[in-house]
Write a protein that holds these residues in place. Structure first.
Motif, PDB file in Angstrom:
ATOM      1  N   ALA A 156     -23.476  -7.453  -4.233  1.00  7.78           N
ATOM      2  CA  ALA A 156     -24.427  -8.502  -3.863  1.00  7.78           C
ATOM      3  C   ALA A 156     -25.767  -8.281  -4.552  1.00  7.78           C
ATOM      4  O   ALA A 156     -26.465  -9.239  -4.897  1.00  7.78           O
ATOM      5  N   GLY A 157     -26.124  -7.021  -4.780  1.00  6.27           N
ATOM      6  CA  GLY A 157     -27.395  -6.715  -5.427  1.00  6.27           C
ATOM      7  C   GLY A 157     -27.448  -7.096  -6.894  1.00  6.27           C
ATOM      8  O   GLY A 157     -28.536  -7.142  -7.479  1.00  6.27           O
ATOM      9  N   ARG A 158     -26.286  -7.384  -7.506  1.00  7.97           N
ATOM     10  CA  ARG A 158     -26.297  -7.802  -8.908  1.00  7.97           C
ATOM     11  C   ARG A 158     -27.070  -9.104  -9.095  1.00  7.97           C
ATOM     12  O   ARG A 158     -27.588  -9.376 -10.183  1.00  7.97           O
ATOM     13  N   ASN A 159     -27.148  -9.891  -8.043  1.00  5.32           N
ATOM     14  CA  ASN A 159     -27.912 -11.132  -8.156  1.00  5.32           C
ATOM     15  C   ASN A 159     -29.382 -10.844  -8.421  1.00  5.32           C
ATOM     16  O   ASN A 159     -30.024 -11.523  -9.223  1.00  5.32           O
ATOM     17  N   GLU A 160     -29.929  -9.834  -7.750  1.00  8.68           N
ATOM     18  CA  GLU A 160     -31.331  -9.487  -7.981  1.00  8.68           C
ATOM     19  C   GLU A 160     -31.524  -8.952  -9.396  1.00  8.68           C
ATOM     20  O   GLU A 160     -32.542  -9.219 -10.032  1.00  8.68           O
ATOM     21  N   PHE A 161     -30.536  -8.197  -9.901  1.00  4.31           N
ATOM     22  CA  PHE A 161     -30.618  -7.743 -11.290  1.00  4.31           C
ATOM     23  C   PHE A 161     -30.685  -8.938 -12.239  1.00  4.31           C
ATOM     24  O   PHE A 161     -31.479  -8.952 -13.187  1.00  4.31           O
ATOM     25  N   GLY A 166     -33.478 -12.635 -15.849  1.00  3.28           N
ATOM     26  CA  GLY A 166     -33.978 -13.969 -16.185  1.00  3.28           C
ATOM     27  C   GLY A 166     -35.477 -13.965 -16.362  1.00  3.28           C
ATOM     28  O   GLY A 166     -36.023 -14.627 -17.273  1.00  3.28           O
ATOM     29  N   GLN A 167     -36.188 -13.226 -15.518  1.00  3.98           N
ATOM     30  CA  GLN A 167     -37.642 -13.127 -15.656  1.00  3.98           C
ATOM     31  C   GLN A 167     -38.026 -12.463 -16.972  1.00  3.98           C
ATOM     32  O   GLN A 167     -38.944 -12.909 -17.671  1.00  3.98           O
ATOM     33  N   LEU A 168     -37.299 -11.394 -17.320  1.00  2.00           N
ATOM     34  CA  LEU A 168     -37.574 -10.708 -18.579  1.00  2.00           C
ATOM     35  C   LEU A 168     -37.312 -11.631 -19.766  1.00  2.00           C
ATOM     36  O   LEU A 168     -38.120 -11.693 -20.712  1.00  2.00           O
ATOM     37  N   LEU A 169     -36.201 -12.367 -19.731  1.00  2.00           N
ATOM     38  CA  LEU A 169     -35.896 -13.293 -20.822  1.00  2.00           C
ATOM     39  C   LEU A 169     -37.003 -14.329 -20.990  1.00  2.00           C
ATOM     40  O   LEU A 169     -37.404 -14.657 -22.109  1.00  2.00           O
ATOM     41  N   ALA A 170     -37.489 -14.849 -19.856  1.00  2.00           N
ATOM     42  CA  ALA A 170     -38.564 -15.843 -19.925  1.00  2.00           C
ATOM     43  C   ALA A 170     -39.815 -15.251 -20.561  1.00  2.00           C
ATOM     44  O   ALA A 170     -40.446 -15.872 -21.430  1.00  2.00           O
ATOM     45  N   SER A 321     -38.818  -3.960 -14.544  1.00  4.75           N
ATOM     46  CA  SER A 321     -38.083  -4.611 -13.460  1.00  4.75           C
ATOM     47  C   SER A 321     -36.582  -4.508 -13.679  1.00  4.75           C
ATOM     48  O   SER A 321     -35.820  -4.218 -12.753  1.00  4.75           O
ATOM     49  N   VAL A 322     -36.148  -4.755 -14.916  1.00  3.18           N
ATOM     50  CA  VAL A 322     -34.716  -4.704 -15.216  1.00  3.18           C
ATOM     51  C   VAL A 322     -34.195  -3.280 -15.091  1.00  3.18           C
ATOM     52  O   VAL A 322     -33.138  -3.033 -14.497  1.00  3.18           O
TER      53      VAL A 322
END
Length: 486
Positions: A156-161, A166-170, A321-322
């Motif tokens: 379930a925690g993979r979603n937060e990863f 996604g934030q890093l990509l942005a 973060s990642v």
């Protein structure tokens, strides 16, 4: 040294074979990868404004409050999406709801990139917000309900990863696009937003072939379909006893008082767990993490960086973060959730104090911008390592099935409303209080969060969803505190 055979794992009412290597793990991984594209979109669509906002302001002639409205419109809509997404998924299924979300992501992106002015930008951001809010509720629940309980935290925690990826990509794409083409093309912000259409299309295509949650199917009386899915996602010999456990828990739950709002309010233990969920959502946002995600460029400019430098410097906290999320996934199934929260809020409060102190006492014209960048990066890393994954995993598992959509929806609604208010007013807050005082306020709020976890938040690691359901309903989960912290 000889080893005795591994005993079966207790699921509460039946004995389950232990998890062993097999093709089911690859299939679980594929389901998680596709579903968490919703998390990737969550991260990208919330963070792309950090960097794109400056170009959008210039291109559309926005005021400070206009930019705040563009940022916060997605966030307020996300609160609505979080509140309603769970109910929708209860009615039509987790998988179908994620498909609807994918369509909303695509429509929202197209509205934003074709917008001639603020009004259509806000309309597109509202559509994106509805999808983001639903994703924040439905994807973690979908993964938690599909996962074997032994690896539920990490799956379930993979979603937060994926959110932080996604934030890093942005941030990375904004830095590249902004520094290379920003000066020549004032409308370059539209390209930054358009990139989000790619994972949205992949999510739509991928979810068509993904299974439904077996727990949702059992709740709808479709046991045979649930068994077929469990057969594909569990080791040999485990699907039938696990289905029996789920069915028994659903039957026992159906004999209890209705789990509508009135039924929840009649049970003090259920009211308590909803309030705890709301507290976790509120304090996750008062760390100030999303002030950095949405206005990191602005914060770094206040710290002393130029515009181009701030875009590039924003990559550092996004990268940590990642990295921290990867470590956090490994921690989820090995360490106490409560202790993880306590360490997290303690570390975040400490770094807020250091940021505030550095901003107030270190003279200009020195290495101050780089020291502040290092401290902000450390704050983001500690937040991601100990709080983000733990918050979303805990919210996905603490509520009984019959009220999971309601509990998760209300908790994430509080999270998004807190997020929205900070997103709307943060430019005014930092302009009025300054960088130093703003982070001192965040530090105080995190001390309060530490005390909240210490007094109220129960341990959830090591229990199946069915055991948690029983323990929450009866109040057993709150006792004894010493056992929870072991």
């Amino acid at each position: 040294m000889s080893h005795s055979p591994v005993p079966p794992v207790s699921q509460g009412t039946t004995q389950l074979p232990p998890l062993t290597p097999g093709p089911y793990k690859r299939r679980l991984g594929l389901v998680a990868l596709v579903a968490t594209l919703g998390g990737l979109l969550f991260g990208y669509d919330t963070s792309v404004i950090n960097g794109a906002g400056g170009f959008m302001t210039e291109d559309l002639g926005l005021s400070e409050i206009g930019l705040g409205v563009a940022v916060s419109s997605l966030l307020f809509a996300s609160a609505v999406g979080a509140l309603t997404g769970g109910r929708v998924s209860d009615a039509i299924g987790r998988r179908t709801t994620i498909l609807v979300m994918a369509v909303l992501f695509i429509v929202g992106v197209l509205l934003v990139v074709t917008a001639p002015g603020l009004a259509l930008v806000v309309t597109g951001r509202i559509v994106l917000g509805l999808a983001v809010g639903a994703a924040s509720v439905v994807v973690p629940v979908f993964l938690a309900e599909l996962a074997p309980y032994e690896i539920r935290g990490s799956l379930a925690g993979r979603n937060e990863f994926m959110i932080v990826l996604g934030q890093l990509l942005a941030i990375v794409m904004n830095a590249i696009i902004g520094n290379v083409w920003g000066e020549q093309f004032p409308g370059i912000w539209r390209v930054m937003f358009l990139l989000a259409a790619i994972p949205a299309v992949l999510l739509l295509i991928g979810m068509v072939r993904m299974p439904e949650s077996p727990r949702w199917l059992v709740d709808k009386g479709r046991q045979q379909e649930a068994l077929e899915i469990l057969d594909r996602l569990r080791p040999a010999g485990r699907a039938e006893p696990e289905l029996e456990d789920i069915a028994l828990a659903r039957h026992a739950e159906s004999q209890r008082t209705s789990m509508g709002v009135a039924g929840i309010l009649r049970n003090k233990n259920l009211v308590k767990i909803v309030l705890i969920g709301c507290g976790l959502g509120f304090f996750q946002q008062t760390t100030g993490i999303n002030a950095i995600q949405y206005y990191g460029e602005r914060v770094l400019e206040v710290a002393g960086f130029g515009r181009g430098g701030a875009l590039i410097a924003s990559i550092a906290p996004a990268t940590i973060s990642v990295v921290a999320a990867v470590v956090a996934l490994q921690m989820m199934d090995r360490f106490s959730r409560r202790k993880t929260f306590l360490w997290g809020y303690g570390l975040v409060a400490l770094f807020h104090v250091l940021i505030g102190t550095t901003a107030s006492v270190m003279p200009e014209g020195t290495a101050k911008p780089f020291v502040l960048l290092a401290l902000i990066t450390a704050f983001v890393g500690s937040m991601q390592l100990c709080l983000n994954v733990a918050t979303w995993v805990t919210l996905s598992e603490i509520f009984p099935q019959k009220m999971r959509a309601f509990g998760m929806g209300v908790s994430v609604f509080v999270l998004w409303m807190t997020n929205s208010i900070l997103g709307l007013f943060f430019p005014s807050i930092i302009a009025g209080l300054g960088l130093s005082s703003t982070f001192f306020v965040f530090a105080v709020l995190n001390v309060v969060a530490f005390l909240f976890v210490l007094r109220w938040v129960p341990e959830t690691r090591g229990r199946t969803l069915e055991q948690l359901e029983e323990d929450v309903t009866t109040g057993e989960i709150y006792l004894p505190k010493l056992k929870q912290d072991s």
